[in-house]
Design an enzyme around this catalytic site. Structure first.
Site, PDB file in Angstrom:
ATOM      1  N   GLY A  29       0.782  -1.237   0.000  1.00  0.00           N
ATOM      2  CA  GLY A  29       0.000   0.000   0.000  1.00  0.00           C
ATOM      3  C   GLY A  29       0.812   1.283   0.000  1.00  0.00           C
ATOM      4  N   THR A 204      11.429  -5.266   8.973  1.00  0.00           N
ATOM      5  CA  THR A 204      11.474  -3.800   8.874  1.00  0.00           C
ATOM      6  C   THR A 204      12.863  -3.277   9.224  1.00  0.00           C
ATOM      7  OG1 THR A 204       9.122  -3.622   9.346  1.00  0.00           O
ATOM      8  CG2 THR A 204      10.443  -1.666   9.770  1.00  0.00           C
ATOM      9  N   GLY A 372     -11.750  -3.579 -22.241  1.00  0.00           N
ATOM     10  CA  GLY A 372     -10.976  -4.782 -22.499  1.00  0.00           C
ATOM     11  C   GLY A 372     -10.458  -4.811 -23.917  1.00  0.00           C
ATOM     12  N   CYS A 399     -16.420   1.443 -22.579  1.00  0.00           N
ATOM     13  CA  CYS A 399     -15.490   1.241 -23.703  1.00  0.00           C
ATOM     14  C   CYS A 399     -15.798  -0.069 -24.435  1.00  0.00           C
ATOM     15  CB  CYS A 399     -14.056   1.319 -23.218  1.00  0.00           C
ATOM     16  SG  CYS A 399     -12.939   1.873 -24.512  1.00  0.00           S
ATOM     17  N   GLU A 423     -11.820  -5.982 -34.252  1.00  0.00           N
ATOM     18  CA  GLU A 423     -10.720  -6.312 -33.350  1.00  0.00           C
ATOM     19  C   GLU A 423     -10.518  -7.837 -33.278  1.00  0.00           C
ATOM     20  OE1 GLU A 423     -10.953  -4.209 -29.624  1.00  0.00           O
ATOM     21  OE2 GLU A 423      -9.281  -5.309 -28.768  1.00  0.00           O
ATOM     22  N   ARG A 483      -9.067   2.088 -29.816  1.00  0.00           N
ATOM     23  CA  ARG A 483      -8.578   2.129 -31.188  1.00  0.00           C
ATOM     24  C   ARG A 483      -9.731   1.953 -32.171  1.00  0.00           C
ATOM     25  NH1 ARG A 483      -3.168   1.714 -31.788  1.00  0.00           N
ATOM     26  NH2 ARG A 483      -2.588   0.438 -30.022  1.00  0.00           N
ATOM     27  N   HIS A 530     -13.931   6.373 -20.639  1.00  0.00           N
ATOM     28  CA  HIS A 530     -13.818   5.727 -19.326  1.00  0.00           C
ATOM     29  C   HIS A 530     -14.230   6.695 -18.210  1.00  0.00           C
ATOM     30  CE1 HIS A 530     -11.758   2.018 -20.603  1.00  0.00           C
ATOM     31  NE2 HIS A 530     -11.288   2.782 -21.570  1.00  0.00           N
ATOM     32  N   GLU A 532     -14.986   6.120 -15.288  1.00  0.00           N
ATOM     33  CA  GLU A 532     -14.440   5.735 -13.984  1.00  0.00           C
ATOM     34  C   GLU A 532     -13.167   6.502 -13.639  1.00  0.00           C
ATOM     35  OE1 GLU A 532     -14.452   3.855 -16.712  1.00  0.00           O
ATOM     36  OE2 GLU A 532     -12.650   2.604 -16.913  1.00  0.00           O
TER      37      GLU A 532
HETATM   38  N1  GLN Z   1     -10.539  -2.862 -27.427  1.00  0.00           N
HETATM   39  C1  GLN Z   1     -11.378  -1.752 -27.660  1.00  0.00           C
HETATM   40  C2  GLN Z   1     -10.702  -0.693 -28.494  1.00  0.00           C
HETATM   41  O1  GLN Z   1      -9.522  -0.672 -28.618  1.00  0.00           O
HETATM   42  C3  GLN Z   1     -11.857  -1.160 -26.364  1.00  0.00           C
HETATM   43  C4  GLN Z   1     -10.753  -0.583 -25.541  1.00  0.00           C
HETATM   44  C5  GLN Z   1     -11.107  -0.429 -24.096  1.00  0.00           C
HETATM   45  O2  GLN Z   1     -12.046  -1.056 -23.614  1.00  0.00           O
HETATM   46  N2  GLN Z   1     -10.350   0.357 -23.379  1.00  0.00           N
HETATM   47  O3  GLN Z   1     -11.355   0.148 -29.054  1.00  0.00           O
END
Ligand code: GLN
Length: 554
Positions: A29, A204, A372, A399, A423, A483, A530, A532
């Site tokens: 951490g 430590t 992903g 995404c 893809e 991409r 994203h 998040e």
């Molecule tokens: N693989 C997808 C792309 O490249 C989505 C990328 C992602 O989920 N960050 O567009």
């Protein structure tokens, strides 16, 4: 008569630096420690920034497998960095830039560039001092850019490794030059072997000695352990590691990382730091943070969220590091809505083998399919999107999670059975998710690193949509990393079939948000970006808030 020129008196800020280094083992951490130190110093009225140095050769974290390295965290300026940067941004409530992150590779690259440009004026360019000097100049630059009173530098890895030696040398050189401005914090681990029945401080002690061999002395030791350190252990560490007892900080495991700053303050950490660095306190205000942690304590009613991904398993262990920002964003929103998030990781490929399992999704209040890459598990994700759409389970696709929702819609609503993303290895007839034109050439040239559509881009949110209601704004800026994109050739068909693209790039070409109208589904939303990455504990992301609200209603 010429008047004498008025001389403007400018006071040069005395910038202070704290190096956070790790002892005994990784994963205890350091990132949260760095972030929490930042937070408590902010609460004392100081301007703080944080830097992460990663000792590996990669120029950025973008090319590493998230199962091994955890999430790749994208900054607003598009730099692909380590997940710790996410913690800094969340705890400090700020946006950092590429100046706040460096790897060995990046440092060497710059030194070699400078050598080629004759910037070293004919000198022999050497590992020492030129590499540490480059590191120092980067640290100082980031500090100036943030106009920071205190810059916290987290050195990746643990002391005693080959890899981070040059970063420790940079710290040593800075300390030599201005001893009063530099502090070293050793984050160490104090194990409590169950058979022994007491905490052991020896590792430590060794870590502190190893740090000493790099020419640095720990000023403060943050002792990570399962339970709080007792007085005996504190004394022992103080004595054998040559620090005063007040500088040994007990850092036991906590339910929520957001409690760490307050825990540090129980041991008076900010006072100790200010004293050691000779800084006068400018007050103390943790109100906003404390009101957030109170929300965590009060949150009782569970909200059950399934995160369907594929970067979980390493050997026999299941780690959720690859999705850390997603998890934190869910938590921020759940706590703000007074709920206790209960997260479950589901591997998407299980649904490919056993589609029957999809019905288990009914047990959850909502499903998130995060980002992903690649082929593995994608058909399972598409099945999940389909199941959530049909069964009105709140669905949030991030995404890749948005792209597969479009594929699912094309296949099952438009009836384009062969719809897919390019893809995949086999090229589909219906290229629903296509490669962006400027990306094509890059892939042909094997130009993979740092070459996606990265970082902040503006989007326009359409009126009367879920997204607009959430954002309460027409223009938004969000962080990207992709991409591929929704193929513009299919937009008309998809929209005619009821899919709403509620967010688009300003030129209308790129689809940024999709949703199903509220009348048809409680929450079916996907974002090409994203969200998040910009959710903060004190400022949860509007779309996550909307998603959690829908989950609570369910
Ligand atoms: N693989 C997808 C792309 O490249 C989505 C990328 C992602 O989920 N960050 O567009």
């Amino acid at each position: 008569m010429a008047m004498p020129k008025k001389t403007k008196r400018t006071t040069v800020k005395k910038r202070k630096y704290i190096f956070v280094v790790g002892g005994v083992m990784s994963g205890v951490g350091k990132g949260v420690t760095t972030s929490s130190i930042g937070r408590i110093l902010q609460s004392r009225g100081l301007t703080v920034t944080a830097i992460k140095v990663d000792p590996y050769i990669n120029l950025d974290a973008g090319t590493m497998n998230p199962t091994e390295h955890g999430e790749c965290y994208v900054l607003g300026d598009g730099y692909e960095t380590d997940q710790d940067m996410g913690n800094y941004e969340r705890f400090l409530g700020t946006n950092l830039t590429s100046l706040n992150y460096m790897t060995t590779g990046r440092v060497y690259q710059r030194v070699i560039e400078k050598e080629r440009n004759l910037e070293y004026g004919g000198k022999c360019v050497q590992v020492v001092p030129h590499i540490p000097l480059e590191i120092i100049s980067r640290i100082e630059k980031a500090s100036r850019k943030a106009d920071a009173d205190i810059t916290i530098v987290e050195v990746g890895g643990t002391v005693g490794e080959y890899e981070n030696i040059l970063f420790l040398e940079a710290a040593r050189m800075m300390k030599m030059k201005a001893p009063d401005n530099i502090l070293t914090v050793l984050v160490s681990y104090v194990p409590m072997p169950s058979k022994v029945g007491e905490m052991k401080t020896k590792p430590t002690q060794h870590a502190s000695r190893t740090l000493g061999s790099s020419g640095l002395q720990a000023d403060i030791i943050v002792a990570r352990s399962e339970v709080p350190l007792d007085a005996v252990r504190k004394e022992k560490i103080a004595q054998f590691c040559s620090v005063d007892t007040k500088s040994v900080i007990s850092a036991p495991d906590v339910e929520s990382i957001y409690h760490v700053p307050q825990n540090f303050e129980k041991d008076g950490l900010s006072d100790t730091i200010l004293k050691k660095l000779g800084i006068r306190s400018r007050g103390r205000d943790m109100k906003a943070w404390e009101s957030f942690t109170r929300k965590i304590e009060r949150a009782k009613k569970p909200v059950k969220i399934a995160v369907v991904g594929k970067y979980f398993a390493t050997g026999d262990f299941v780690l959720s590091d690859a999705y850390i920002s997603v998890i934190e964003a869910i938590k921020h929103s759940a706590y703000h809505k007074g709920c206790m998030p209960e997260l479950t990781w589901l591997d998407s490929s299980q649904y490919e083998k056993e589609p029957k399992k999809l019905s288990d999704l009914k047990d959850y209040d909502g499903v998130v399919v995060p980002g992903g890459f690649g082929t593995r598990g994608i058909e399972g994700k598409i099945l999940v999107a389909n199941y959530c759409r049909k069964n009105k389970i709140p669905y949030f696709g991030l995404c890749y999670g948005m792209q597969i929702a479009v594929v699912e819609y094309a296949r099952n609503v438009l009836g384009l059975a062969d719809a897919h993303t390019v893809e995949m290895k086999e090229r589909p007839k219906h290229r629903i998710i296509d490669i962006m034109p400027e990306q094509k050439k890059r892939l042909q040239d094997s130009d993979y690193g740092g070459s996606m559509r990265l970082g902040n881009y503006e989007a326009i949110v359409g009126p009367g949509t879920i997204a607009r209601k959430a954002y309460k704004a027409e223009k938004i800026i969000e962080r990207h990393r992709h991409r591929y994109e929704v193929n513009p050739e299919y937009i008309e068909q998809l929209e005619a079939a009821g899919l709403v693209f509620s967010g688009k790039s300003p030129n209308g070409q790129l689809m940024e948000i999709l949703e199903l109208p509220e009348k048809k589904h409680p929450f079916y939303v996907g974002t090409q970006y994203h969200p998040e990455l910009i959710s903060r504990p004190l400022d949860p992301h509007p779309l996550f808030l909307a998603f959690i609200s829908a989950c609570i209603k369910k």
